[in-house]
Motif scaffolding. Structure first.
Motif, PDB file in Angstrom:
ATOM      1  N   UNK A 570       0.834  -1.208   0.000  1.00 30.22           N
ATOM      2  CA  UNK A 570       0.000   0.000   0.000  1.00 30.22           C
ATOM      3  C   UNK A 570       0.865   1.254   0.000  1.00 30.22           C
ATOM      4  N   UNK A 571       1.954   1.266   0.769  1.00 30.05           N
ATOM      5  CA  UNK A 571       2.813   2.450   0.811  1.00 30.05           C
ATOM      6  C   UNK A 571       3.518   2.676  -0.524  1.00 30.05           C
ATOM      7  N   UNK A 572       3.775   1.597  -1.259  1.00 30.68           N
ATOM      8  CA  UNK A 572       4.502   1.714  -2.523  1.00 30.68           C
ATOM      9  C   UNK A 572       3.588   1.987  -3.704  1.00 30.68           C
ATOM     10  N   UNK A 573       2.391   1.378  -3.701  1.00 29.47           N
ATOM     11  CA  UNK A 573       1.522   1.435  -4.880  1.00 29.47           C
ATOM     12  C   UNK A 573       0.218   2.180  -4.652  1.00 29.47           C
ATOM     13  N   UNK A 574      -0.182   2.354  -3.392  1.00 31.88           N
ATOM     14  CA  UNK A 574      -1.462   2.980  -3.126  1.00 31.88           C
ATOM     15  C   UNK A 574      -2.562   1.946  -2.911  1.00 31.88           C
ATOM     16  N   UNK A 575      -3.640   2.367  -2.261  1.00 29.39           N
ATOM     17  CA  UNK A 575      -4.690   1.432  -1.852  1.00 29.39           C
ATOM     18  C   UNK A 575      -5.434   0.827  -3.030  1.00 29.39           C
ATOM     19  N   UNK A 576      -5.612   1.566  -4.103  1.00 25.53           N
ATOM     20  CA  UNK A 576      -6.464   1.096  -5.195  1.00 25.53           C
ATOM     21  C   UNK A 576      -5.692   0.323  -6.276  1.00 25.53           C
ATOM     22  N   UNK A 577      -4.435   0.063  -6.030  1.00 22.86           N
ATOM     23  CA  UNK A 577      -3.680  -0.738  -7.008  1.00 22.86           C
ATOM     24  C   UNK A 577      -4.111  -2.205  -6.903  1.00 22.86           C
ATOM     25  N   UNK A 578      -4.206  -2.924  -8.028  1.00 23.74           N
ATOM     26  CA  UNK A 578      -4.638  -4.335  -7.988  1.00 23.74           C
ATOM     27  C   UNK A 578      -3.799  -5.215  -7.056  1.00 23.74           C
ATOM     28  N   UNK A 579      -2.478  -4.987  -7.003  1.00 16.59           N
ATOM     29  CA  UNK A 579      -1.652  -5.798  -6.123  1.00 16.59           C
ATOM     30  C   UNK A 579      -1.983  -5.531  -4.654  1.00 16.59           C
ATOM     31  N   UNK A 580      -2.325  -4.285  -4.329  1.00 16.61           N
ATOM     32  CA  UNK A 580      -2.732  -3.962  -2.959  1.00 16.61           C
ATOM     33  C   UNK A 580      -4.044  -4.659  -2.625  1.00 16.61           C
ATOM     34  N   UNK A 581      -4.973  -4.657  -3.585  1.00 11.21           N
ATOM     35  CA  UNK A 581      -6.262  -5.327  -3.350  1.00 11.21           C
ATOM     36  C   UNK A 581      -6.059  -6.826  -3.130  1.00 11.21           C
ATOM     37  N   UNK A 582      -5.168  -7.425  -3.897  1.00 13.78           N
ATOM     38  CA  UNK A 582      -4.909  -8.864  -3.731  1.00 13.78           C
ATOM     39  C   UNK A 582      -4.338  -9.151  -2.341  1.00 13.78           C
ATOM     40  N   UNK A 583      -3.391  -8.321  -1.888  1.00 18.07           N
ATOM     41  CA  UNK A 583      -2.812  -8.512  -0.552  1.00 18.07           C
ATOM     42  C   UNK A 583      -3.860  -8.324   0.532  1.00 18.07           C
ATOM     43  N   UNK A 584      -4.739  -7.330   0.357  1.00 18.62           N
ATOM     44  CA  UNK A 584      -5.795  -7.086   1.343  1.00 18.62           C
ATOM     45  C   UNK A 584      -6.792  -8.237   1.369  1.00 18.62           C
TER      46      UNK A 584
END
Length: 822
Positions: A570-584
């Motif tokens: 999230x700190x690197x890509x932002x909350x709405x990035x697909x990779x962040x969503x997958x991690x969440x």
């Protein structure tokens, strides 16, 4: 002064001419000057002169025999040559001796050849047989160092004189040697000949002693595995290292003989294993312990220290058993000859690569793949030599797979490795100490190239499905671990990283949870040190470790890792990035599995809100997040919501990815489960039958993916009340998994668990409980008592026992309430 290489040889006037002329004596294998009965033999200069009765000298140019009248009568029995003394704690090696004796008596070969790698004790065995021949008063016992055929010819010629063989002229050693062989073939005297360390089978061919009386009178030792050694009715017996019991017996006996019993401790067993039970190494190690007063445990720690070299740990002064050379040199004695053999120049680089891998063996297929062939091409002797700038570099001729395997056979023939194409998984083996000697000497010049070739070779033969080839996965992971130990930080070079990642992915699944945790905890520590805490490989390893923690009921540990990864992404890509969503989404599912529903709900809300805003985008990360939300619905006890979301996802995936895409197939399975949870059992069965049909078509009827899909279908049969169909299908699945994986494999135990559930539903509660009890015992051994599968089995046993008790109680109540008979 005239240089020595320009001087002409001058013959003193009046000097006797050697029979056959100068060419004849220069071409002789070796020449000997011997003085007998007061004669004087003159060689090349004063250093090569023999004075007095019985004195002799070998010279490379001339062979003279001077006798004084008649030869004295032969003093039988004769002992010619130096038979090595038996080791201080000589091990009789009963099983090996029994095999040797059986070969002697059953086949009566012309000669028996003891073949094995350096330092395995071949000469000691031969010496024990020679000692027996001496004790039995054999008329002639002849011991010949046979590494050079010239030595054999000279020894035969010397023996011909001593036994007074007819035809011994004293002018040419080869003629006297033949006279000696003729004497062996005709004499009534008993004789026993040992040819120690034969290295030239072709050169030895005319010089083998004759076969007499159907008894074995010739024993040879060699490092070679060469068919020419077993021609003409000769037989080979392979000699390996000590057994564990023999190795421990040698070490204990050697220390006790020197009054050093106190150096034996609980580490002695581990020490002999670390030394590979190699007699040569055990002899040096025992001397080191005695000389230094070092206990086994302390020495073992030093031996495992990769910063210490073999010559420090097994020093030359430790050669108390008369091996005559340093351990590393002794183990690699035949490498130079192997390098000169066809295919020329490949033996050394091939051995350097073998030495990086697991001593227990690796697949032959590794030597068919491009990374290994490219390495051999580049390092073929002469191919990578420095060229002058004005010379045009010609591209090297590519090494073929046929040549690579031929190089392995060459190393096998020279006793440096074992190469057995019949063993598909561990075809190529190398003794641990041989490998270490290679790494400390010849392998250094290859640098990281040899590690990169080994890493990419293993990666190239790794099967796509680990569950389809479980034994191959075990072997490849063992070789990956060995390569990591021997390569160190260099294995974290970008060209090698994919192998470490592949080894981790091969441990996916509940059945590898404990091994996966150990591997990934180790890997994450190294990744953070060599790559950084936020490197993509470090993040991926943390995710896999979290999944394994969940399988072992360590939900809090899993959650902590996933929270750490989510914070970084999230700190690197932002909350709405697909990779962040997958991690969440992974974190939300983990929270649900751990029963932390209150923490999971708001996180799921945030995820769904972003997914809705990004609707229409088809990124793998977004698809993964939506699939995880489908799983979370079921875990939250809301299968109706899961059905709605699943149907939406399935329609979209069939349209955008296709009917047979793995995400589409997985969504069908998840939707079928949700159908069953909402009472739509027939729809669930129909949906799962489509999944089974897909896997049958694409993977085959007994592929692990197909069997898993059928197991899911059987579970849906049971939930739909179709118990008989479930039992029939589950019986087939248990049989398939027992045949594929074995009776105690976690996959088999999973199938037996499901079968027990159907037994209970059919009314066979006692049978179900008994089966589950067996399953639980095996699960605790294979997976560990804390594994989630073992926990589920305990809960089901408890549930079935309660049902059985309630049923028994109800039967008693019914019996009491029943009206009394008149």
């Amino acid at each position: 002064m005239t240089p020595s290489w320009l001087r002409k040889r001058r013959r003193t006037p009046g000097a006797p001419v050697v029979p056959g002329g100068e060419e004849a004596f220069l071409s002789a294998a070796s020449v000997r000057v011997r003085a007998a009965g007061g004669g004087v033999g003159a060689g090349r200069d004063i250093a090569n002169n023999a004075f007095g009765p019985g004195s002799q000298v070998f010279d490379q140019r001339q062979y003279h025999l001077h006798t004084d009248g008649e030869s004295p009568p032969v003093a039988w029995p004769l002992r010619i040559g130096r038979v090595p003394a038996l080791a201080s704690a000589f091990q009789p090696r009963a099983a090996l001796r029994e095999r040797i004796d059986a070969t002697m008596s059953a086949e009566s070969p012309a000669a028996l050849v003891l073949s094995g790698g350096g330092g395995v004790g071949k000469s000691q065995l031969a010496a024990s047989y020679a000692a027996e021949a001496v004790r039995e008063a054999t008329d002639l016992v002849l011991w010949i160092p046979a590494s050079d055929v010239h030595q054999v010819i000279a020894a035969y010629a010397h023996a011909a004189v001593l036994v007074d063989a007819p035809g011994t002229a004293g002018s040419r050693p080869d003629e006297d040697a033949r006279a000696f062989l003729s004497w062996l073939a005709t004499t009534s005297r008993s004789w026993f000949v040992v040819l120690d360390d034969v290295t030239d089978p072709a050169g030895m061919e005319p010089w083998w002693p004759p076969h007499r009386d159907g008894s074995v009178r010739t024993l040879a030792t060699t490092r070679l595995h060469d068919a020419r050694l077993t021609g003409a009715a000769r037989r080979r017996v392979d000699v390996d290292v000590y057994t564990l019991q023999e190795a421990r017996g040698y070490l204990a006996g050697r220390l006790r003989a020197d009054g050093c019993d106190h150096l034996l401790d609980e580490a002695a067993y581990d020490l002999v294993q670390e030394l590979g039970c190699l007699p040569l190494a055990l002899g040096h190690a025992a001397a080191y312990l005695i000389n230094q007063g070092t206990p086994c445990a302390v020495y073992l720690d030093r031996f495992r220290d990769s910063g210490r070299r073999l010559d420090q740990l097994l020093p030359p002064e430790g050669d108390t058993e008369g091996y005559g050379r340093r351990v590393a040199a002794g183990l690699l004695l035949s490498l130079h000859a192997a390098q000169r053999s066809e295919p020329r120049g490949l033996a050394e680089p091939a051995l350097a690569l073998v030495a990086r891998l697991d001593p227990a063996g690796h697949p032959h297929a590794v030597w068919d793949v491009e990374p290994v062939l490219s390495f051999l091409t580049h390092f073929r002797e002469g191919a990578y030599a420095k060229r002058r700038w004005w010379r045009r570099a010609t591209p090297p001729v590519p090494v073929t797979a046929e040549e690579a395997h031929a190089a392995l056979r060459t190393l096998h023939r020279y006793g440096l490795i074992s190469s057995d194409p019949r063993d598909e998984l561990r075809a190529v083996r190398c003794h641990a100490l041989t490998g270490r000697a290679v790494r400390e000497t010849v392998a250094e010049e290859y640098g990281i190239s040899v590690s990169a070739a080994a890493a990419n070779g293993l990666l190239a033969v790794w099967p796509e499905s680990d569950d389809a080839f479980p034994e191959m996965g075990v072997v490849l992971r063992a070789n990956t671990a060995a390569l990591a130990r021997r390569t160190g930080a260099d294995l974290w070079h970008p060209v090698c990283l994919p192998l470490l990642d592949r080894a981790g992915r091969s441990l996916g699944g509940f059945h590898h949870a404990a091994e996966s945790i150990a591997y990934h905890e180790w890997l994450i520590g190294r990744n953070e040190r060599h790559l950084g805490v936020d490197h993509e490989n470090t993040l991926a390893a943390r995710d896999r470790l979290a999944f394994s923690y969940r399988d072992m009921n360590r939900f809090q540990d899993a959650t902590s890792l996933m929270e750490r990864n989510l914070a970084h992404v999230e700190s690197r890509l932002g909350w709405e990035h697909p990779e962040t969503l997958a991690a969440a989404a992974m974190l939300a599912a983990s929270l649900r599995m751990g029963g932390q529903h209150e923490e999971a709900a708001p996180l799921e809300g945030r995820i769904l809100a972003v997914i809705e805003r990004l609707s229409g985008e088809s990124h793998p990360g977004i698809r993964f997040a939506r699939s995880a939300m489908l799983q979370c619905r079921a875990l939250a006890g809301r299968p109706e919501d899961g059905v709605a979301l699943g149907e939406e996802l399935l329609a979209e995936y069939e349209r955008s990815l296709g009917q047979d895409h793995h995400e589409t197939v997985w969504t069908r399975t998840t939707l079928a489960r949700n159908y069953a949870s909402t009472g739509r059992s027939e729809e669930a069965v129909t949906m799962q039958q489509q999944v089974v049909a897909h896997h049958r078509r694409t993977d085959g009827p007994e592929h692990p993916e197909t069997v898993a899909a059928r197991a899911e279908l059987a579970s849906l049969y049971r939930k739909a009340g179709r118990t008989d169909e479930a039992l029939l299908l589950q019986e087939e699945i248990v049989a398939i998994r027992e045949g594929t994986f074995g009776h105690e494999h976690p996959f088999t135990l999973e199938a037996r668990f499901a079968y027990a559930a159907s037994l209970e539903q059919s009314g066979r509660v006692a049978d179900a409980i008994a089966l589950l009890a067996d399953v639980l015992t095996a699960q605790e051994q294979a997976l560990g008592p804390e594994h989630v599968q073992a926990t589920l089995t305990r809960l089901l046993i408890h549930e079935f026992r309660l049902k059985a008790a309630n049923a028994l109680g109800q039967d008693l109540v019914d019996e009491i309430d029943a009206p009394a008979e008149d």
